[in-house]
Structures are given as structure tokens and as C-alpha cells.
Design a protein around this motif. Structure first.
Motif, PDB file in Angstrom:
ATOM      1  N   ASP A  35      37.811  46.423 107.728  1.00 31.33           N
ATOM      2  CA  ASP A  35      37.406  45.040 107.501  1.00 31.33           C
ATOM      3  C   ASP A  35      37.356  44.804 105.985  1.00 31.33           C
ATOM      4  N   TYR A  36      37.060  43.590 105.594  1.00 32.62           N
ATOM      5  CA  TYR A  36      37.116  43.206 104.179  1.00 32.62           C
ATOM      6  C   TYR A  36      36.156  44.008 103.308  1.00 32.62           C
ATOM      7  N   ARG A  37      35.025  44.419 103.853  1.00 36.52           N
ATOM      8  CA  ARG A  37      34.016  45.146 103.086  1.00 36.52           C
ATOM      9  C   ARG A  37      34.179  46.658 103.167  1.00 36.52           C
ATOM     10  N   SER A  38      35.079  47.150 103.991  1.00 39.20           N
ATOM     11  CA  SER A  38      35.170  48.596 104.234  1.00 39.20           C
ATOM     12  C   SER A  38      35.947  49.364 103.170  1.00 39.20           C
ATOM     13  N   TYR A  39      36.718  48.697 102.362  1.00 37.67           N
ATOM     14  CA  TYR A  39      37.581  49.405 101.434  1.00 37.67           C
ATOM     15  C   TYR A  39      37.286  49.030  99.981  1.00 37.67           C
ATOM     16  N   GLY A  40      37.597  49.956  99.093  1.00 39.34           N
ATOM     17  CA  GLY A  40      37.454  49.718  97.667  1.00 39.34           C
ATOM     18  C   GLY A  40      38.732  49.117  97.103  1.00 39.34           C
ATOM     19  N   ARG A  41      38.588  48.462  96.007  1.00 42.52           N
ATOM     20  CA  ARG A  41      39.746  47.826  95.342  1.00 42.52           C
ATOM     21  C   ARG A  41      40.304  48.701  94.224  1.00 42.52           C
ATOM     22  N   ASP A  42      39.763  49.899  94.055  1.00 45.44           N
ATOM     23  CA  ASP A  42      40.170  50.779  92.972  1.00 45.44           C
ATOM     24  C   ASP A  42      41.603  51.267  93.127  1.00 45.44           C
ATOM     25  N   HIS A  43      42.272  51.359  91.990  1.00 45.77           N
ATOM     26  CA  HIS A  43      43.649  51.853  91.950  1.00 45.77           C
ATOM     27  C   HIS A  43      43.936  52.403  90.555  1.00 45.77           C
ATOM     28  N   VAL A  44      45.031  53.124  90.452  1.00 48.87           N
ATOM     29  CA  VAL A  44      45.429  53.727  89.180  1.00 48.87           C
ATOM     30  C   VAL A  44      46.858  53.312  88.888  1.00 48.87           C
ATOM     31  N   LEU A  45      47.088  52.823  87.662  1.00 45.02           N
ATOM     32  CA  LEU A  45      48.431  52.500  87.190  1.00 45.02           C
ATOM     33  C   LEU A  45      48.898  53.642  86.301  1.00 45.02           C
ATOM     34  N   SER A  46      50.086  54.144  86.578  1.00 49.53           N
ATOM     35  CA  SER A  46      50.602  55.284  85.824  1.00 49.53           C
ATOM     36  C   SER A  46      52.015  55.023  85.333  1.00 49.53           C
ATOM     37  N   VAL A  47      52.264  55.476  84.121  1.00 49.97           N
ATOM     38  CA  VAL A  47      53.597  55.496  83.537  1.00 49.97           C
ATOM     39  C   VAL A  47      53.760  56.893  82.962  1.00 49.97           C
ATOM     40  N   GLU A  48      54.874  57.489  83.217  1.00 48.97           N
ATOM     41  CA  GLU A  48      55.102  58.860  82.766  1.00 48.97           C
ATOM     42  C   GLU A  48      54.883  58.992  81.256  1.00 48.97           C
ATOM     43  N   GLY A  49      54.077  59.965  80.881  1.00 45.66           N
ATOM     44  CA  GLY A  49      53.841  60.244  79.475  1.00 45.66           C
ATOM     45  C   GLY A  49      52.759  59.400  78.819  1.00 45.66           C
TER      46      GLY A  49
END
Length: 163
Positions: free
Chosen positions: A22-36
Motif C-alpha cells: 500500500d502507499y504507506r508500506s514502502y520507502g521512497r529511498d533510492h541510489v543514483l550511481s554513475v561509474e567512477g
């Protein structure tokens, strides 16, 4: 004309073992990666259940516009013989949320404070913001106005003089 290609990886880290039950069950966290390069820790903005300690997409868009103007401005100044010795920008943007849960930016204002090496460069330094805006790849790619409220300071004998 040259094509430039960019790639990054976005990994969602907010599943919390249950995913999007449901809308409250998950986090919005994420990681953006670029090599190096160092990772960017991202999330949603706080009103959208995000982590206020992480960058959100709206801040990154505002940052991209500010960075692009800075880099375009330094280019046009160097090309025009205007010596910039310092540059700061306090950018602000406005986003409107729509009734269906979506939204869009309605405008951004960049407020660069530029220091130039000589009084004779002041007027040209102010005028070059227009040229920089026209050359900014990011500003040319958005569908809302990006305005500029620049200030130019002059360094003379080691003392900054406001415009």
C-alpha cells in the motif's frame, strides 16, 4: 552537431521487505550511481513520504538548472574576456501539485552573485547572463520559464564592491 549520451543507474532501496503493498508500506529511498563517481542518495520530498536527509528529484532539477547556468555563464564570460573570480547562486523553484496527484514546475528563478575582476567588466557581465541562458542545455530542455536576477560585484584592490 554532436550527440552526447549519458547513463546512470537508479536502484530503489525502500522495499522494506513488503514492497508496494500500500502507499504507506514502502520507502521512497533510492541510489543514483554513475561509474567512477560518488553515489547520490535520493528520496521523495518530505510531503510525499520521503526522507528529508536525501536529495529529491525536484531539488536535483533545480540543481541541474543552476549548475548548467553556472557552466554556460563561465564559458560565455571567458569567451568575451570577462574575468569571473567568484560565483554563487541561490536558486528557487515552484512546483504545483495537481488534483490527480501529479504536478509540474511553473518556474525557476536563478539569483547568481558574480564577482568580476574589474569595474569595466560589470555591464558586460550582467548582459552575458542572457547568452548563458540561451546556451544552457538544461534550461533549453524544460517547459517552464527560467528567470535570472543576477548581481555583479567587482573586486578592486582586494575589496568587493556591490553592483
Amino acid at each position: 552537431m554532436f550527440d552526447h549520451h549519458y547513463a546512470l543507474r537508479t536502484v530503489w532501496t525502500g522495499a522494506r521487505g513488503r514492497g508496494t503493498v500500500d502507499y504507506r508500506s514502502y520507502g521512497r529511498d533510492h541510489v543514483l550511481s554513475v561509474e567512477g563517481k560518488s553515489d547520490i542518495l535520493g528520496s521523495a520530498d518530505r510531503p510525499f513520504r520521503g526522507d528529508a536527509d536525501r536529495w529529491n528529484p525536484e531539488e536535483m532539477l533545480l540543481g541541474a538548472l543552476s549548475q548548467c547556468h553556472l557552466l554556460s555563464y563561465l564559458y560565455v564570460c571567458s569567451d568575451a574576456g570577462v574575468v569571473v573570480t567568484a560565483y554563487e547562486d541561490d536558486a528557487v523553484g515552484t512546483m504545483v501539485q495537481t488534483g490527480d496527484g501529479g504536478g509540474h514546475f511553473t518556474g525557476v528563478i536563478l539569483r547568481p552573485r558574480v564577482t568580476v575582476a574589474d569595474e569595466s567588466m560589470r555591464e558586460r557581465a550582467l548582459a552575458l547572463h542572457s547568452d548563458a541562458s540561451a546556451k544552457c542545455f538544461i534550461a533549453s530542455s524544460v517547459n517552464f520559464p527560467v528567470e535570472h536576477e543576477p548581481t555583479v560585484l567587482v573586486v578592486e584592490a582586494g575589496v568587493q564592491q556591490p553592483a
